[in-house]
Design an enzyme around this catalytic site. Sequence first.
Site, short mmCIF file in Angstrom:
data_model
loop_
_atom_site.label_atom_id
_atom_site.label_comp_id
_atom_site.label_asym_id
_atom_site.label_seq_id
_atom_site.Cartn_x
_atom_site.Cartn_y
_atom_site.Cartn_z
N CYS A 1 0.86 -1.18 0.00
CA CYS A 1 0.00 0.00 0.00
C CYS A 1 0.89 1.23 0.00
O CYS A 1 1.97 1.22 0.60
CB CYS A 1 -0.91 -0.01 1.24
SG CYS A 1 -2.12 1.31 1.26
N GLU B 1 2.03 -5.17 -5.27
CA GLU B 1 0.99 -6.17 -5.09
C GLU B 1 -0.15 -5.91 -6.06
O GLU B 1 -0.54 -4.78 -6.31
CB GLU B 1 0.48 -6.14 -3.64
CG GLU B 1 -0.39 -7.31 -3.28
CD GLU B 1 -0.62 -7.41 -1.78
OE1 GLU B 1 -1.71 -7.88 -1.39
OE2 GLU B 1 0.27 -7.02 -1.02
#
Length: 421
Positions: free
Chosen positions: A255, A289
């Site tokens: 993130c 990711e």
Amino acid sequence: MQPLEVGTRVLCRWRDGKHHPVKVIERRRLQSGGPNDYEYYVHYTEFNRRLDEWVRLEQLDLDSVENDVDEKVEDKVTGLKMTRHQKRKIDETHVEGHEELDAASLREHEEFTKVKNIATIELGRYEIETWYFSPFPPEYNDCLNLYFCEFCLTFMKRKQQLQRHMKKCDLKHPPGDEIYRSGTLSMFEVDGKKNKVYGQNLCYLAKLFLDHKTLYYDVDLFLFYVLCECDDRGCHMVGYFSKEKHSEESYNLACILTLPPYQRKGYGKFLIAFSYELSKKEGKVGTPERPLSDLGLLSYRGYWTRVLLDILKKHKGNISIKELSDMTAIRAEDILATLQALELIQYRKGQHVICADPKVLDRHLKAAGRGGLEVDVSKLIWTPYKEQGKARQLRFNFPGNGSDAHSDEIHIFRRVSGQIL
């Protein structure tokens, strides 16, 4: 008149003085009004969800009302739980879209987060308008404004509580190791297991500005890399990225967020570049990711383009995808996809061939834009997580830890500048 129904579409006067199409997401009765006096939470269909807001009836053009109520808005939450791999990875531009969610999970996400619960936060010298819903504990349900300690990220309901807290808080930087310092910029590595409350509070804070982030209360498996601007009062967070301690998929970033007051200054690009420098130190290739949003992919494609084409411009002779990957820590699949998108690669005689015409490279580099702040690798003092030990201690002195003559005056509360972003 009867109150508007949830799901109604109507024109609403926005802050630019013009009317824009909106959809009524929720409504609530005004405490000071009559039984039919409501205010409405609306989504501007032309804009990002972060601009959703409560409006009064006088802001709505009632002649434009469309009585096409969307029944889906009033559906019950399905009760399905979102897994970690359902969440969206997002860059600092915060785009909309949840292509990774199935229909039921998407409906749950939209129902649960449809109304922004916190309007503003105070963090350091900034008062910041929030963008999205964040699931703070139930005792904060009645709070429109929250006050964060910018160092330990404890959040409070009232400013007086923050002022008392600041007199007692002995932190002047994020907890953890300072692994990078260059000029006024510092990067701190925070272990979610060692600093669980800080990690959870950081997630609460980040969710206010990330529509696609799924909040995780178990932060033990994550490392947080917090970027700060430093002065004689302490180290002030400007953004962060997180990564799993052990990723089977070789993800080097989970993130990423740059706080609104610090956006458009190159910090987001710096965070991406920093994640790859850590991968180089680990001797591994890395990748963000998945899935990436469209603009998340655009940000990474810009980084990959700048890094790869800089090498191709300077390199003499042949070079393979594998060699590029070894040099940059960028995954081979990402290199191949980037070069194919730029139409710089062809498949000849059973192998990929890179076509590196200097003029073409210059044109693509110009289109990719500036690279932002550079990471000075010589200032990075870090060993990978698996090798941590006694050598991984704080290597620098910080204001307020007993090493700074000005530590007493740093405890003075810093007033808000009044700037609303």
